[in-house]
Design a protein around this motif. Sequence first.
Motif, PDB file in Angstrom:
ATOM      1  N   ALA A 171       0.809  -1.214   0.000  1.00 31.40           N
ATOM      2  CA  ALA A 171       0.000   0.000   0.000  1.00 31.40           C
ATOM      3  C   ALA A 171       0.852   1.278   0.000  1.00 31.40           C
ATOM      4  O   ALA A 171       0.460   2.297  -0.567  1.00 31.40           O
ATOM      5  CB  ALA A 171      -0.924   0.011   1.223  1.00 31.40           C
ATOM      6  N   HIS A 172       2.023   1.223   0.612  1.00 29.83           N
ATOM      7  CA  HIS A 172       2.899   2.388   0.776  1.00 29.83           C
ATOM      8  C   HIS A 172       3.293   2.959  -0.589  1.00 29.83           C
ATOM      9  O   HIS A 172       3.886   2.271  -1.419  1.00 29.83           O
ATOM     10  CB  HIS A 172       4.133   1.930   1.564  1.00 29.83           C
ATOM     11  N   MET A 173       2.965   4.241  -0.795  1.00 26.53           N
ATOM     12  CA  MET A 173       3.110   4.863  -2.120  1.00 26.53           C
ATOM     13  C   MET A 173       4.561   5.099  -2.535  1.00 26.53           C
ATOM     14  O   MET A 173       4.854   5.236  -3.719  1.00 26.53           O
ATOM     15  CB  MET A 173       2.357   6.213  -2.157  1.00 26.53           C
ATOM     16  N   GLU A 174       5.474   5.155  -1.568  1.00 27.30           N
ATOM     17  CA  GLU A 174       6.870   5.465  -1.894  1.00 27.30           C
ATOM     18  C   GLU A 174       7.543   4.332  -2.675  1.00 27.30           C
ATOM     19  O   GLU A 174       8.593   4.526  -3.295  1.00 27.30           O
ATOM     20  CB  GLU A 174       7.638   5.764  -0.603  1.00 27.30           C
ATOM     21  N   GLY A 175       6.928   3.147  -2.622  1.00 26.05           N
ATOM     22  CA  GLY A 175       7.453   2.023  -3.391  1.00 26.05           C
ATOM     23  C   GLY A 175       8.637   1.320  -2.761  1.00 26.05           C
ATOM     24  O   GLY A 175       9.347   0.573  -3.430  1.00 26.05           O
ATOM     25  N   ASN A 176       8.858   1.548  -1.466  1.00 21.53           N
ATOM     26  CA  ASN A 176      10.002   0.886  -0.818  1.00 21.53           C
ATOM     27  C   ASN A 176       9.584   0.118   0.440  1.00 21.53           C
ATOM     28  O   ASN A 176      10.358   0.001   1.395  1.00 21.53           O
ATOM     29  CB  ASN A 176      11.101   1.901  -0.500  1.00 21.53           C
ATOM     30  N   SER A 177       8.378  -0.400   0.417  1.00 15.75           N
ATOM     31  CA  SER A 177       7.889  -1.143   1.593  1.00 15.75           C
ATOM     32  C   SER A 177       8.776  -2.325   1.937  1.00 15.75           C
ATOM     33  O   SER A 177       8.954  -2.652   3.112  1.00 15.75           O
ATOM     34  CB  SER A 177       6.453  -1.625   1.380  1.00 15.75           C
TER      35      SER A 177
ATOM     36  N   ALA B  23      11.894  -2.477   1.828  1.00 16.95           N
ATOM     37  CA  ALA B  23      13.017  -1.961   2.620  1.00 16.95           C
ATOM     38  C   ALA B  23      12.595  -1.670   4.059  1.00 16.95           C
ATOM     39  O   ALA B  23      13.338  -1.954   5.009  1.00 16.95           O
ATOM     40  CB  ALA B  23      13.594  -0.710   1.967  1.00 16.95           C
ATOM     41  N   HIS B  24      11.384  -1.121   4.230  1.00 15.21           N
ATOM     42  CA  HIS B  24      10.887  -0.868   5.592  1.00 15.21           C
ATOM     43  C   HIS B  24      10.731  -2.186   6.358  1.00 15.21           C
ATOM     44  O   HIS B  24      11.078  -2.272   7.537  1.00 15.21           O
ATOM     45  CB  HIS B  24       9.525  -0.163   5.532  1.00 15.21           C
ATOM     46  N   ILE B  25      10.213  -3.197   5.667  1.00 18.24           N
ATOM     47  CA  ILE B  25       9.984  -4.492   6.322  1.00 18.24           C
ATOM     48  C   ILE B  25      11.316  -5.157   6.671  1.00 18.24           C
ATOM     49  O   ILE B  25      11.502  -5.664   7.786  1.00 18.24           O
ATOM     50  CB  ILE B  25       9.122  -5.407   5.430  1.00 18.24           C
TER      51      ILE B  25
HETATM   52 ZN    ZN Z   1       8.972   4.484   2.390  1.00 18.17          ZN
END
Ligand code: ZN
Length: 132
Positions: free
Chosen positions: A76-82, A84-86
């Motif tokens: 869902a995250h719009m930045e496209g780097n979910s 990396a967050h996970i």
């Molecule tokens: Zn992000």
Amino acid sequence: MIRYINVKSKKRIELIDVTDLVQKEISESGIKNGICYLYVPHTTAAITINEGADPSVQRDILHTLSKLIPKDVGYAHMEGNSDAHIKSSVIGISGFVFIEEGKLVLGTWQSIYFCEFDGPRHRRLALKMIET
Ligand code: ZN
């Protein structure tokens, strides 16, 4: 006092050996015995201590993380780097190492790795040393 190590990643995903840089900060601090806390003030990076002798272990860690946590699976995250967050949350953004006689206490095969999951970027690793 918090000390910072500047880390410049060159790839989107990589493990960067910061062991010597952490040791340099400990030596400069003059602390002989204590604890060095390691903290990553980022949401898409992490810190880990693992095998430093065989670089194929680093490759295997990154390869397996990317298999478990793919880049694009309809996050869902719009930045496209979910991913990396996970990965950052799974590996963790803090750690510690003991200091004995002014030296990092690490196992024979251990190195400290800054984990980049959304590079290339300029990063910082925060260190806080406590004398004990
Ligand atoms: Zn992000």
